[in-house]
Design a protein around this motif. Structure first.
Motif: not given
Lengths: 216, 216, 216
Positions: C60, C104, C69, C88, C64, A89, C85-86
Motif C-alpha cells: 500500500i 482510499p 485505518r 481521504s 498510508d 494498492y 484510509s488516510s
C-alpha cells in the motif's frame, strides 16, 4: 508470466518488527513536536519535487517521487519493464506480466487472484476486484464477502477510472473505455465501454494502425 | 493567461543533484532502520494533521497538508489565486489561468499541450489527457502513443472523475458532468454528461442564477 | 450514531502553532538539502512498506501505512469498528456510524452536513458532496456555492468511484453501482446504477443471500 525478485526479499517475516511498526501505526496524536523537524521534512520533499520537475517537466506528488515506478514493479515481483506508481494498492495474489503500465490511484485486488498478461496498460484510477462486499454490506454483516479470480490477457488497454468486478475474464487485445464498469467477460479483440457497459465493437490491429470497428 | 513564477526557479538543472535523487528513488529495501525515526515521522505528520483539523475542520491526507494549495499553484506557474492539491500529476506543457480550482486525485497531461482558462473548476478525480497509449497497448508496442492538444475555456465546470481525451476543445461556460468521458468538442455554453457522453443542454447564466436548460 | 473520541483531543486550538505550520506549508523551495536525509526518509518508508507487506501480503502507499485505518476512524470521531484510509478528505460536519468501511481516494464533504449510518460500505474513489460550485464556476464567481445536507442509511453499499451530489437522501439497504452519479433520493432497498443513473431494481436480503431483483 511474472518472476519474483528474490534479491529484494530482505528477511523472513519478523513478528517483533511488525509489532513495533503496528504500535507506531496506532499511536495517538503527540502532545508536541519540533517544528524544525516538520520544516526539514517539507524541505526534503519540495526539493525532491523541484529536482524531479527540472529533469522530467512533471510535477508529481512529492512522496511518489521517492519510489521509482520501475523499481516498485521489480519489488512487487512484476515482469520486466513493467512500472507502477507507489500510489496504488496491491492486495494478495497479483501476477503482472512484462511491459505493463499501471497508473496512480489504482487498486489491484488479488484476494482471489488477479493475473494481467504482457503489454497491458492499466490507466490511472482503475480498480480491479477479485472480491466484493456487496452482500456483506447490504445484509449488515450477516453474509461474507464473495470471491472470483480475475484474468486479463495480453495487449489490452483498460481506460482511466474503469472498474472491473470479481470473476471477470478478459481475453487478449481488448479495449475497455474510461469510467466503464465491466461485470462480464470479454473475448479476444472485443471492445467495451459505457456505464452500463456494452460491447461497442472489435479491435482491428492492422499494418498502419489500430482501429476499433464499431458495431452497427 | 498564466505567468511563470520566476522567483521560484531555484537553480538551473543540475544533473549531479538529479543523479543523487535517482539513486535514492531506485534504492533497495534497507536491511534495518531505527524505529524511533519512523515514530518521529509519524508524530510530525499526525501533529500537522491535528493542527490543520483544529483550524479548518478538515482531515486531509497528512502529506498533502505540508503543501499549501495556493503555493503549489504559484510554484507550478499557474495564474493568480488558482489552487491545486499536491495529490495531482501535472505533466509537460500545462497552462492554467486565474482563479482555477483543481482538486486532488487529478491528472493534467500537457504532453501535447493543455490550456485551461480563468475561473474554471476541475473537480477531484478528473483526468485530462493530451496523449493516449491505446494503439500502443493494443498493438503490443508496435505503434507509438498519439497526441492532441486540449484546451478548456473560461468559467467551465468539470465534474468529479470526468475524463477528457486527447484533442478535445471546450469553449467558455461549459458544464461536464461527473464520471463523464468527453471525446468530442464543446461549443460555448454547452452542457454534456453521461457515459457514453451526450450533449444534455445549454448553460444559461442569468441575473439570479445559473440554469442548465435541458434538451428535449 | 457516532461518538467523539475526546481522549484524542490534544489541545484547544492554538493559533500560534497553526501559524508556524502555515509558514512551513507556504515555504519556498529550499536552496539545498542534505541528500542523506532524503535517503533516510526513503529508507524509513520502504522498510515500513516491506514489513507491512510481509504481514498482510499487501503493498500500500508507504505513507498510508503509518496511519492505521481503525485508528484514523477513532481519531475522526467515527463509530466503533469503522475504518478509513488516510488517503481521504473529510470536510466539515461528517458523522459516521459503526462498522463502516471507507476506502482510499475518497472525499466526504460535510460542509452542509453528511451522515452515514452503521454497516455502510463506501468503496474506494467515492466522492460525496454536500455542496457544489457549479453556479460559481459557470458564472465566473458571480454566484456562491450552494449547499444541501446528505444522509445515507444503514447497510448500504456505495460502489467504487460513485459520486453523490448535494442534498441527496439515501435510505437503508440501498445499492449504488460503481462509477454512478446519484443526483436523486433512494428509498429503502432501492438499487441504482449507471451514468446517467437509474433505479435498476430492489435489494432483497433473504436467508441464504442477497439478490438485486432487477426491474423489467
Amino acid at each position: 508470466m511474472n518472476k519474483m525478485n528474490l534479491n529484494q526479499k530482505i528477511s523472513d517475516f519478523n513478528p517483533n518488527d511488525y509489532s513495533k511498526l503496528e504500535k507506531i501505526m496506532k499511536k495517538n496524536y503527540p502532545k508536541n513536536i519540533n517544528f524544525d523537524d516538520i520544516e526539514n521534512l517539507k524541505d526534503l520533499l519540495s526539493f525532491a519535487q523541484k529536482k524531479y520537475q527540472e529533469k522530467w517537466n512533471r510535477f508529481i506528488p512529492p512522496f511518489d517521487i521517492l519510489f521509482d515506478r520501475w523499481k516498485n514493479a521489480e519489488n512487487y515481483g512484476f515482469g520486466d519493464k513493467s512500472n507502477i506508481s507507489s500510489l496504488s494498492y496491491i492486495i494478495g495474489d497479483v501476477k503482472i506480466g512484462k511491459n505493463c503500465y499501471i497508473g496512480p490511484y489504482t487498486i489491484l485486488d488479488g484476494s482471489a487472484g488477479l493475473e494481467i498478461d504482457d503489454n497491458t496498460g492499466i490507466a490511472a484510477g482503475v480498480q480491479i476486484y477479485s472480491h466484493d462486499t456487496i452482500s456483506r454490506s447490504l445484509s449488515g454483516y450477516k453474509f461474507k464477502p464473495s470471491y472470483g479470480k480475475v484474468t486479463i490477457g495480453k495487449n489490452c488497454f483498460i481506460g482511466p477510472n474503469a472498474v472491473i468486478t470479481k470473476g471477470v475474464k478478459i481475453g487478449n487485445t481488448c479495449f475497455l473505455g474510461a469510467n466503464s464498469v465491466l461485470t462480464f467477460n470479454l473475448n479476444d479483440k472485443q471492445a467495451a465501454s459505457g456505464n452500463p457497459c456494452e460491447i461497442i465493437g472489435k479491435v482491428e490491429v492492422g499494418e498502419k494502425g489500430v482501429v476499433i470497428k464499431m458495431k452497427k
